[in-house]
Design a protein around this motif. Structure first.
Motif, PDB file in Angstrom:
ATOM      1  N   LEU A 213      -7.898  -2.147   0.290  1.00 28.08           N
ATOM      2  CA  LEU A 213      -6.386  -2.237   0.603  1.00 28.08           C
ATOM      3  C   LEU A 213      -5.955  -3.463   0.663  1.00 28.08           C
ATOM      4  O   LEU A 213      -4.786  -3.800   0.294  1.00 28.08           O
ATOM      5  N   ARG A 214      -6.773  -4.335   1.486  1.00 29.88           N
ATOM      6  CA  ARG A 214      -6.303  -5.812   1.602  1.00 29.88           C
ATOM      7  C   ARG A 214      -6.110  -6.421   0.405  1.00 29.88           C
ATOM      8  O   ARG A 214      -5.080  -7.167   0.170  1.00 29.88           O
ATOM      9  N   ALA A 215      -7.062  -6.405  -0.793  1.00 28.95           N
ATOM     10  CA  ALA A 215      -6.725  -6.896  -2.132  1.00 28.95           C
ATOM     11  C   ALA A 215      -5.650  -6.333  -2.741  1.00 28.95           C
ATOM     12  O   ALA A 215      -5.249  -7.078  -3.765  1.00 28.95           O
TER      13      ALA A 215
ATOM     14  N   LYS B 130      11.828   5.688   7.272  1.00 33.28           N
ATOM     15  CA  LYS B 130      10.548   5.627   6.555  1.00 33.28           C
ATOM     16  C   LYS B 130      10.131   4.220   6.287  1.00 33.28           C
ATOM     17  O   LYS B 130      10.901   3.812   5.409  1.00 33.28           O
ATOM     18  N   ARG B 131       9.017   3.856   6.532  1.00 30.46           N
ATOM     19  CA  ARG B 131       8.436   2.641   5.752  1.00 30.46           C
ATOM     20  C   ARG B 131       7.638   3.192   4.585  1.00 30.46           C
ATOM     21  O   ARG B 131       6.523   3.933   4.662  1.00 30.46           O
ATOM     22  N   LYS B 132       7.978   2.875   3.443  1.00 31.62           N
ATOM     23  CA  LYS B 132       7.305   3.309   2.116  1.00 31.62           C
ATOM     24  C   LYS B 132       6.830   2.011   1.670  1.00 31.62           C
ATOM     25  O   LYS B 132       7.171   0.844   1.446  1.00 31.62           O
ATOM     26  N   VAL B 133       5.330   2.231   1.572  1.00 35.24           N
ATOM     27  CA  VAL B 133       4.543   1.171   0.883  1.00 35.24           C
ATOM     28  C   VAL B 133       4.093   1.405  -0.329  1.00 35.24           C
ATOM     29  O   VAL B 133       3.368   2.596  -0.561  1.00 35.24           O
ATOM     30  N   HIS B 134       3.883   0.705  -1.374  1.00 37.67           N
ATOM     31  CA  HIS B 134       3.658   0.579  -2.783  1.00 37.67           C
ATOM     32  C   HIS B 134       2.112  -0.205  -2.825  1.00 37.67           C
ATOM     33  O   HIS B 134       2.371  -1.453  -2.618  1.00 37.67           O
ATOM     34  N   TYR B 135       1.140   0.354  -3.195  1.00 33.65           N
ATOM     35  CA  TYR B 135       0.109  -0.425  -3.350  1.00 33.65           C
ATOM     36  C   TYR B 135      -0.306  -0.469  -4.867  1.00 33.65           C
ATOM     37  O   TYR B 135      -0.529   0.417  -5.470  1.00 33.65           O
TER      38      TYR B 135
ATOM     39  N   GLN C  92      -5.770   2.357  12.444  1.00 35.23           N
ATOM     40  CA  GLN C  92      -5.202   1.722  13.183  1.00 35.23           C
ATOM     41  C   GLN C  92      -5.026   0.079  12.503  1.00 35.23           C
ATOM     42  O   GLN C  92      -4.309  -0.858  12.571  1.00 35.23           O
ATOM     43  N   GLU C  93      -6.234  -0.359  12.016  1.00 32.78           N
ATOM     44  CA  GLU C  93      -6.623  -1.524  11.238  1.00 32.78           C
ATOM     45  C   GLU C  93      -5.379  -1.492  10.132  1.00 32.78           C
ATOM     46  O   GLU C  93      -4.844  -2.609  10.169  1.00 32.78           O
ATOM     47  N   VAL C  94      -5.365  -0.248   9.379  1.00 34.56           N
ATOM     48  CA  VAL C  94      -4.627  -0.476   8.352  1.00 34.56           C
ATOM     49  C   VAL C  94      -3.047  -0.453   8.772  1.00 34.56           C
ATOM     50  O   VAL C  94      -2.273  -1.334   7.932  1.00 34.56           O
ATOM     51  N   LEU C  95      -2.555   0.024   9.872  1.00 27.49           N
ATOM     52  CA  LEU C  95      -1.150  -0.037  10.221  1.00 27.49           C
ATOM     53  C   LEU C  95      -0.897  -1.495  10.610  1.00 27.49           C
ATOM     54  O   LEU C  95       0.183  -2.088  10.469  1.00 27.49           O
ATOM     55  N   GLN C  96      -2.020  -2.160  11.406  1.00 30.00           N
ATOM     56  CA  GLN C  96      -1.754  -3.431  11.629  1.00 30.00           C
ATOM     57  C   GLN C  96      -1.555  -4.414  10.533  1.00 30.00           C
ATOM     58  O   GLN C  96      -0.768  -5.411  10.334  1.00 30.00           O
ATOM     59  N   GLU C  97      -2.213  -4.214   9.351  1.00 28.61           N
ATOM     60  CA  GLU C  97      -2.091  -4.871   8.145  1.00 28.61           C
ATOM     61  C   GLU C  97      -0.810  -4.569   7.475  1.00 28.61           C
ATOM     62  O   GLU C  97       0.105  -5.435   7.043  1.00 28.61           O
ATOM     63  N   LEU C  98      -0.272  -3.451   7.768  1.00 23.00           N
ATOM     64  CA  LEU C  98       0.872  -3.067   6.960  1.00 23.00           C
ATOM     65  C   LEU C  98       2.134  -3.689   7.629  1.00 23.00           C
ATOM     66  O   LEU C  98       3.025  -3.897   7.244  1.00 23.00           O
ATOM     67  N   LYS C  99       1.764  -3.972   8.981  1.00 20.95           N
ATOM     68  CA  LYS C  99       2.999  -4.434   9.812  1.00 20.95           C
ATOM     69  C   LYS C  99       3.215  -6.037   9.552  1.00 20.95           C
ATOM     70  O   LYS C  99       4.029  -6.723   9.767  1.00 20.95           O
ATOM     71  N   LYS C 100       2.152  -6.671   8.723  1.00 24.05           N
ATOM     72  CA  LYS C 100       2.192  -7.827   8.460  1.00 24.05           C
ATOM     73  C   LYS C 100       2.926  -8.047   6.673  1.00 24.05           C
ATOM     74  O   LYS C 100       3.438  -9.103   6.586  1.00 24.05           O
ATOM     75  N   VAL C 101       3.281  -7.082   6.305  1.00 23.33           N
ATOM     76  CA  VAL C 101       3.854  -6.898   4.898  1.00 23.33           C
ATOM     77  C   VAL C 101       5.437  -7.187   5.237  1.00 23.33           C
ATOM     78  O   VAL C 101       5.955  -6.364   6.128  1.00 23.33           O
TER      79      VAL C 101
END
Length: 203
Positions: free
Chosen positions: A10-12, A23-28, A181-190
């Motif tokens: 996910l980080r990569a 809504k927060r929409k995230v595309h990976y 929780q860790e993924v959410l914290q990462e997403l909030k840095k985007v």
């Protein structure tokens, strides 16, 4: 895939974020060309949609496959829409999670609660729902557990039935709750684009 390698994946991934309609929409976009889209409620960080699109062996883009959430009508062509409407009384299987559990709803199941059973097949790593009257049978896996290589626990599985809908619940283990929780914290840095899809990078 272990939990750590999934987090690393996910980080990569190249991530794009936009906020629309609460809504927060995230595309990976992953290095192998596969794509994942997630939608979270801005007010509660609740995941409402996750879908995947992977490239075929010939390199062409495949169809979007919904993992979490309802399949929108826009996903289908007109002929398929007509077929779906004609079969609207058939059981409809969807996944809609809560903060603490994976949850699936199977609508249009009118049988009494006593005929249903929900079990785990640990070897096949799947859940099995069946009726004693042999009217319904469904096998499904939990991709989140598979990606983290976690064993399925029969004691975490339960179900209820009301209004012709069977609701199956699997309590998320501690490892999944921590990862989310860790993924959410990462997403909030985007960095979030206010309008339109703009490529963003994590810090």
């Amino acid at each position: 895939m272990a939990a750590q390698s999934w987090r690393d994946s996910l980080r990569a991934a190249r991530k794009t974020a936009v906020v629309q309609d609460g809504k927060r929409k995230v595309h990976y976009l992953f290095p192998d060309g596969s794509e994942m889209v997630e939608e979270y409620g801005v007010s509660n960080d609740q995941l409402s949609v996750r879908k995947w699109r992977r490239k075929s062996q010939l390199g062409s883009q495949g169809q979007w496959q919904v993992e979490v959430g309802e399949i929108s009508s826009g996903t289908f062509g007109s002929l398929e829409q007509q077929l779906i409407q004609e079969n609207s009384s058939n059981p409809i299987f969807t996944r809609k999670d809560t903060k603490t559990s994976f949850q699936w709803r199977i609508r249009n199941l009118p049988y009494p609660r006593k005929v249903y059973s929900a079990t785990i097949d640990p070897e096949q790593r799947c859940c099995i729902v069946r009726t004693s009257n042999k009217k319904y049978y469904k096998r499904f896996n939990i991709p989140d557990m598979d990606r983290c290589g976690l064993p399925l626990d029969s004691s975490a599985l339960s179900f209820t039935h009301a209004n012709n809908t069977l609701i199956i619940t699997y309590q998320k283990p501690r490892e999944i709750l921590q990862q989310e929780q860790e993924v959410l914290q990462e997403l909030k840095k985007v960095k979030v684009a206010e309008d339109g899809d703009v490529e963003c990078k994590t810090q």
